[in-house]
Design an enzyme around this catalytic site. Structure first.
Site, PDB file in Angstrom:
ATOM      1  CG  HIS A  94       2.257  -0.304   4.465  1.00 51.85           C
ATOM      2  ND1 HIS A  94       1.977  -1.246   5.441  1.00 51.85           N
ATOM      3  CD2 HIS A  94       1.132   0.454   4.328  1.00 51.85           C
ATOM      4  CE1 HIS A  94       0.726  -1.071   5.882  1.00 51.85           C
ATOM      5  NE2 HIS A  94       0.201  -0.049   5.229  1.00 51.85           N
TER       6      HIS A  94
ATOM      7  CG  ASP B   4      -2.086  -0.907   1.101  1.00 55.20           C
ATOM      8  OD1 ASP B   4      -2.125  -1.686   0.124  1.00 55.20           O
ATOM      9  OD2 ASP B   4      -2.965  -0.887   1.983  1.00 55.20           O
TER      10      ASP B   4
END
Length: 725
Positions: free
Chosen positions: A245, A93
């Site tokens: 991430h 992300d």
């Protein structure tokens, strides 16, 4: 049959905006647009960092709460899916990030693994090459909104805008659309509540599959490589969508964990695949063509341009910061040294200068001012002759002077030929070896001429700059110019005097040796700044040019923005012409080359480049106020203003001026500087386009008088002064 009489009235001509106004305006608009785009793409505009607290779940279907992490609400469906056993879908992300995304991609490539990157539009717009690399290396890309807001707070129009802008960035970066979407701040399917579920249904109605996760590595907490691996590993061979991430901070632990996690689970029979591959579904990517692709490419190009422009502006801000502080430091240091030198007891330039002086007063339509000018000279404490050169005036300027019938005052008439020609005509008619030049709208104090010529006691001095002051300083524009004259001109002249590179003898009050003027060919009309031109020529001829602080002259400054614009436009353009004309002084050697080595670069930096870049301080002030950090921005701007105020107060103290006019200094820095910036920009445009600017006559009121001038009622008693025989 009668015909309609032809009208003699012409259709009114449409007024066009002059190019000299249009180009600066367009440049300013483009600059603001670039800054707004930059703030928009960097999540400084429309950013919403609110996060919705957990809500009730009674409106969320049970099968969604207990289902898998892939939620499909397209076409009114309410279904969910899970990843089959021994298949892992790595999801990343908040990227792409210029530092960590390439490292994540390198690790995936090394271990022959694929994943899904949920990118934000802001990051995809700024780093499109990384998005293209994701697609080229076989990874899937999903939307993570443009600005990363919690969509449960947003309207449907804002949601549509977030999706559309994100897709536009993808189209420009990789030429694709995607059907995968992950909401910001999402977690597991069982965390869906009454606030997020309506958003998920609406997202589905727009054609997207919502992807959450069922295995959170919590790498954003940076718990250590071992802990990240432990949390990312599913139990009992189950399939999973793993949340990681590749942006948002230091992701070194994520990269290190991946390098161990991938081979470790591959040895346990896990495949790391794309989401659609894991589900056996069609690819989430759709190529874009035509207008949609063109819009995406244009968007990426515009974002790149805005970042480049901003980078250039930041460099410009650094440059102007260095120039401003360097100039302030030099002014404070050298102007103080200059004042101490010329004010110390016993200081003199040489033997007192008592020989008579010729005062040249070029005048063109100065009917309102010329009487005050001549009468101020009648009070001179030094023997002078006054020569008024009427340059083709049409308002009776010459007749006014002649009717005064003052002794020692001569009027020379000529057809309009410009100020340099008028001064040369006056020089040819002058009887004295020392020449004082002044403007027809300027008045002298009784001691001005005497103080102005004393430096000629030094035979090396070829010209002297006087202390020009604003006489009509009671208006706001006048007060601003008063500050500029005291601080920007006279403080500068002290500095330049100490550096022996005075760039300009002001046209309002200056003195010259006749022999020095004759050696350089007199006044030149090559530029619109004949005073700067002749000063530079004198430097190149080896003469010293100095500043006489006590030789005060009071001039009538422009009283309207239009007149101020015209005057400063001519000054700026003329200065550029003079710099260009004398550019070879940079490579000259000997004493005459000192000005080229020191003075010309200083003039170019402090009188041309610095004013052009100075508005960046205010631009970034506004940018910081709108986009942050607001407090640091205000403190920085106030710091610059405080330094300017200190310099201004010091200049006023040296010139023995009242400090009350400095009240308008903050407003001057905000408004007046912008006007001077546009004027200078217009001058640059005129120079670059090869334009030729004409002299522009300013309207005068004749309201300025000097302390000690002969009142009008004493006109017939002009024998109080000492005329030249």
């Amino acid at each position: 049959m009668s015909s309609r009489p032809r009208s003699n009235r012409r259709a009114p001509r449409r007024r066009r905006l002059p190019m000299r106004y249009l180009l600066p305006s367009l440049l300013l608009v483009a600059l603001l647009a670039m800054l707004m785009l930059r703030g928009y793409v960097h999540s400084e505009i429309l950013a919403d960092h609110r996060i919705q607290p957990p809500a009730a779940t009674d409106h969320v279907p049970e099968k969604i709460l207990e289902g898998g992490p892939v939620i499909d609400t397209r076409g009114g469906r309410e279904t969910s899916m899970s990843v089959p056993e021994h298949r892992l879908v790595l999801t990343f992300d908040d990227g792409p990030d210029p530092e960590w995304t390439p490292k994540v991609l390198d690790v995936l490539k090394e271990h022959h693994a694929h994943g899904v990157f949920f990118v934000t539009g802001t990051m995809a717009s700024r780093y499109p090459d990384l998005v293209k690399r994701m697609v080229d290396e076989g990874h899937e890309v999903g939307l993570h909104t443009f600005n990363h807001p919690d969509l449960s707070y947003q309207s449907k129009s804002r949601i549509d805008w977030e999706l559309t802008q994100n897709q536009t960035a993808l189209a420009g970066a990789a030429g694709i659309r995607t059907s995968l979407f992950r909401p910001p701040y999402s977690s597991f399917a069982d965390a869906m509540d009454n606030k997020s579920w309506p958003v998920t249904k609406y997202i589905g109605s727009r054609g997207y599959i919502t992807v959450v996760n069922n295995t959170d590595s919590e790498d954003w907490k940076r718990p250590g490589v071992d802990e990240i691996i432990r949390r990312a590993t599913p139990k009992g061979g189950k399939g999973a969508i793993v949340l990681m991430h590749d942006s948002g901070g230091d992701r070194s632990q994520t990269v290190a964990a991946l390098d161990r996690f991938l081979p470790q689970l591959q040895s346990q029979g896990y495949d790391f695949v794309n989401l659609t591959e894991a589900l056996g579904a069609p690819s989430a990517h759709t190529p874009v063509h035509g207008l949609e692709l063109a819009k995406g490419k244009a968007w990426i190009y515009a974002v790149d341009a805005s970042d480049n422009v901003t980078d250039v502006l930041v460099v410009g801000l650094a440059v102007i910061g260095v120039l401003v502080f360097t100039r302030f430091g030099l002014m404070l240091l050298l102007s103080g040294a200059h004042a101490r030198r010329v004010r110390r007891r016993g200081f003199s330039w040489g033997p007192p200068v008592t020989e008579p002086v010729s005062v040249l007063v070029p005048a063109f339509n100065e009917a309102k001012c010329i009487e005050n000018t001549v009468r101020s000279l009648m009070s001179s404490e030094h023997p002078i002759e006054i020569i008024v050169i009427d340059d083709g005036s049409t308002d009776g300027t010459a007749r006014i002077v002649e009717n005064l019938r003052l002794p020692g005052v001569r009027v020379v008439r000529q057809h309009n030929a410009g100020k340099p020609a008028a001064l040369n005509r006056g020089l040819a008619n002058a009887r004295c070896d020392l020449i004082v030049m002044m403007d027809g709208d300027t008045v002298f104090e009784p001691s001005t001429v005497r103080e102005l010529v004393q430096p000629f006691g030094d035979r090396r001095v070829g010209a002297v700059a006087g202390n020009a002051k604003v006489g009509n300083k009671d208006s706001l524009i006048g007060a601003w110019q008063h500050i500029e004259y005291v601080m920007g001109f006279n403080l500068d002249r002290r500095m330049y005097d100490m550096l022996r590179c005075m760039p300009t003898i002001p046209g309002a009050v200056g003195a010259f040796r006749r022999s020095a003027l004759e050696r350089i060919g007199g006044m030149s009309d090559d530029t619109l700044a004949e005073d700067t031109d002749v000063t530079m020529a004198l430097h190149r001829d080896g003469w010293r040019v100095v500043y006489a602080e006590k030789a005060r002259a009071w001039t009538e400054a422009p009283e309207s923005v239009q007149q101020l614009w015209s005057q400063r436009y001519r000054w700026s353009y003329g200065t550029m012409q003079a710099i260009w004309k004398h550019r070879r002084s940079v490579i000259e050697s000997g004493p005459s080359g000192r000005f080229g080595r020191i003075g010309l670069p200083f003039v170019a930096l402090f009188m041309v480049l610095a004013p052009l870049l100075a508005p960046l301080i205010d631009v970034f002030l506004l940018y910081g106020l709108v986009f942050g950090p607001t407090e640091k921005t205000i403190v920085a701007w106030l710091g610059v203003l405080a330094i300017q105020a200190v310099c201004a107060a010091y200049a006023f103290r040296l010139d023995r001026e009242r400090m009350t006019h400095l009240i308008s200094l903050p407003l001057q820095q905000v408004l007046y500087r912008q006007l001077m910036y546009v004027v200078l920009l217009q001058s640059w445009i005129t120079a670059l386009t090869g334009g030729r600017l004409r002299w522009q006559k300013l309207r005068r009121t004749g309201a300025v008088e000097a302390p000690g001038a002969i009142p009008r009622q004493r006109a017939s008693r002009g024998n109080d002064r000492r005329p030249v025989a």
